[in-house]
Motif scaffolding. Sequence first.
Motif, short mmCIF file in Angstrom:
data_model
loop_
_atom_site.label_atom_id
_atom_site.label_comp_id
_atom_site.label_asym_id
_atom_site.label_seq_id
_atom_site.Cartn_x
_atom_site.Cartn_y
_atom_site.Cartn_z
N UNK A 176 0.83 -1.21 0.00
CA UNK A 176 0.00 0.00 0.00
C UNK A 176 0.86 1.25 0.00
N UNK A 177 1.90 1.24 0.82
CA UNK A 177 2.81 2.40 0.86
C UNK A 177 3.46 2.62 -0.50
N UNK A 178 3.85 1.53 -1.12
CA UNK A 178 4.50 1.64 -2.44
C UNK A 178 3.53 2.19 -3.48
N UNK A 179 2.29 1.74 -3.47
CA UNK A 179 1.29 2.25 -4.41
C UNK A 179 1.07 3.75 -4.23
N UNK A 180 0.91 4.14 -2.98
CA UNK A 180 0.69 5.57 -2.71
C UNK A 180 1.90 6.39 -3.11
N UNK A 181 3.09 5.92 -2.74
CA UNK A 181 4.31 6.66 -3.07
C UNK A 181 4.47 6.81 -4.57
N UNK A 182 4.25 5.75 -5.33
CA UNK A 182 4.38 5.84 -6.78
C UNK A 182 3.37 6.81 -7.37
N UNK A 183 2.17 6.77 -6.82
CA UNK A 183 1.12 7.67 -7.33
C UNK A 183 1.45 9.12 -7.03
N UNK A 184 1.88 9.40 -5.80
CA UNK A 184 2.17 10.78 -5.42
C UNK A 184 3.42 11.31 -6.13
N UNK A 185 4.42 10.48 -6.27
CA UNK A 185 5.65 10.90 -6.96
C UNK A 185 5.36 11.20 -8.43
N UNK A 186 4.61 10.32 -9.08
CA UNK A 186 4.31 10.53 -10.50
C UNK A 186 3.40 11.73 -10.71
N UNK A 187 2.66 12.11 -9.66
CA UNK A 187 1.76 13.26 -9.76
C UNK A 187 2.43 14.55 -9.34
N UNK A 188 3.73 14.49 -9.07
CA UNK A 188 4.46 15.71 -8.72
C UNK A 188 4.36 16.09 -7.25
N UNK A 189 3.98 15.16 -6.39
CA UNK A 189 3.83 15.45 -4.96
C UNK A 189 4.79 14.57 -4.13
N UNK A 190 5.99 14.40 -4.63
CA UNK A 190 6.98 13.58 -3.93
C UNK A 190 7.38 14.22 -2.60
N UNK A 191 7.44 15.54 -2.56
CA UNK A 191 7.89 16.23 -1.36
C UNK A 191 6.98 15.92 -0.17
N UNK A 192 5.67 16.00 -0.39
CA UNK A 192 4.72 15.73 0.70
C UNK A 192 4.83 14.28 1.17
N UNK A 193 5.00 13.38 0.21
CA UNK A 193 5.09 11.95 0.53
C UNK A 193 6.35 11.65 1.32
N UNK A 194 7.49 12.10 0.83
CA UNK A 194 8.77 11.80 1.49
C UNK A 194 8.88 12.49 2.85
N UNK A 195 8.27 13.65 2.99
CA UNK A 195 8.34 14.35 4.26
C UNK A 195 7.65 13.54 5.36
N UNK A 196 6.47 13.01 5.06
CA UNK A 196 5.77 12.16 6.01
C UNK A 196 6.60 10.92 6.34
N UNK A 197 7.14 10.32 5.31
CA UNK A 197 7.92 9.09 5.48
C UNK A 197 9.14 9.33 6.37
N UNK A 198 9.86 10.41 6.09
CA UNK A 198 11.08 10.72 6.85
C UNK A 198 10.78 10.95 8.32
N UNK A 199 9.73 11.70 8.60
CA UNK A 199 9.42 12.03 9.99
C UNK A 199 9.11 10.78 10.80
N UNK A 200 8.26 9.92 10.26
CA UNK A 200 7.84 8.74 11.01
C UNK A 200 8.96 7.71 11.11
N UNK A 201 9.61 7.41 9.99
CA UNK A 201 10.63 6.38 10.02
C UNK A 201 11.88 6.82 10.77
N UNK A 202 12.23 8.09 10.72
CA UNK A 202 13.39 8.57 11.49
C UNK A 202 13.13 8.42 12.99
N UNK A 203 11.91 8.67 13.41
CA UNK A 203 11.60 8.50 14.83
C UNK A 203 11.78 7.05 15.25
#
Length: 604
Positions: A176-203
């Motif tokens: 599910x994460x991969x599907x969402x990430x691919x969709x958001x990145x291809x739609x030009x919204x990689x920044x929002x996607x990666x920001x969420x990912x970095x915050x949670x996984x870094x913690x």
Amino acid sequence: MPRKGVTSFCFSPKPSSSTHSLPRFAFSPSQPSLSETVMDRTLATVESTIMKWDPQTTTVGRITSLFHHNRREARDFIQAVNRLQKAMHLLLTDNSTSCKLARAKSLMQIAMKRLEKEFYQILSMNRAQLDPESVSTRSLRTSSTSDFEEEDDDCVRVGNEMISEIEDASTLAMEDLRLIAECMVSSGHAKECTQVYKIIRKSIVDEGIYRLGVEKYTSSQIHKMDWQALELRIQSWRNAVRIAVKTLFNGERILCDHVFASSDSNRESCFTEITKEGAMILFGFPENVAKNSKRSADKVFRLLDMYTGISDHWLEIDSIFSFQSTITIKSQALTSLIKLGAFVKAALNDFESAVLKDSTKSPVLGGGIHHLTTEVMTYLSILADYSNILSDILADSPPPAKHSFPYSYFGFPDSDESPAPPVSLKMAWLILALLCKLDAKAKCYNDVSLSYLFLANNLQYVVAKVRASNLEYLLGDEWLTKHESTVKQFAANYERHGWGDVIDSIPSNLTAADTPEKIKETFKKFNTSFNQAYKKQSLCVVPHRKLRDDIKASIARKIEPLYREFYSSHRLRMQRARNSVSVVRFAPEDVGHHISVMFFGTEE
């Protein structure tokens, strides 16, 4: 107007030469372009799907998770967004000023907000299923996005039944994460996607580092820390580096590679930001210890443990941190290895100097084992367990200056044509330093026989320690053979000086024609020399059982047969003589018994 005219105008077969003769509706300015038509159809198709999950306008969008609610509907939502994105791209290329783009962009913003929320929820709600240990140790189901889109519910159900419930939840969350990430990145919204990912996984990574007991220390803190306290932290670090490399960082790399498989730049930036701080603290600790700990030989083992902790996992470290942006992490790990190696080499040189500077002059009672011998050999036998690591550390070290000691003591095959391994040379050289020091200490004995017994005992201890440890493999058979031969030479010299008078007191050429006085004098001489030798040598110790038995057997072989023959030949004549009891004081059995009870000591 007459009907005839109309008929004539519409159906006349006569061709016209006018440029306006074609029907005017063929090029009507109100006809929409292909891209606008596609957009109209796309908006009509996807608008209801997207708007249903708008948290601002619908209750279901506000309180329900799309991916948790219905995976088929989630798939439809992703497909709707992908179609909208393609239609927008087509229209932007054809007519960037189209008024239809405004509605499309509004829908896309709603969709991205929805997916961002879903991405956050999946990451947050599946922390246990996505913990690095589970990810790093589980065989992942590597179904692609296209496979997911084409599977029907029956196929998914059958597949899910083949794995455990936990694996199923983890795998689905990752997909599910991969599907969402691919969709958001291809739609030009990689920044929002990666920001969420970095915050949670870094913690999660930071929490993992903390739970492993890894803390960031300043140079001053390390310098002031009591060594026993620092040892505990080193032990904690050793456990932490193994778990961090094999589980924490490895699991994060697997997860990051999977979620952002479609974007190399995003998976690199995410993984780097998530792990860099924790990895730098982890791999920087050994350098801090090596630079700020007071150098001493007893600390070498703990620093070798840290060196092992990095070098044993280097291939994994190199693979996990293979991005260009993580080169500083590998550089820190390498720097720690270099600093640890420098500490070890300097500490070993200090250890050699300490051996050579040992100033104790009091001879060991009974020619026993010197404390310097036990300390040095215990240290070197433990050090030999780190031979593989020492091989790396000492690889570029210059060979020892052979002119510093008598080379005949070295006992190690080494030549320019066939150089010995540096670690083997180092061990042989440190033992040579000990042996030369023992040679000097042997001169403290006033009795020459004790000097040789001292050398025999101590060299035998050295040889036994070598045979009982990895030193045997480092020094080899030639070294052992040479030094075992030297032990025998020392033992023979001890016998010659300690028992030579006793042996010489027994003549081998007395006959029945010899006078009673001469025979009597021979008995007395033997009695005196044997009694003196026994009293003196009975105070000696030979801790090593085999050496003790060998020395006693050798002394007995040299004395008993000669004395037994002399005793048997002349005992009766002495018994008939006056005061014979004071003349014949030792029977051959007495001599054997006295020799057998000498050299009490404990076996090493």
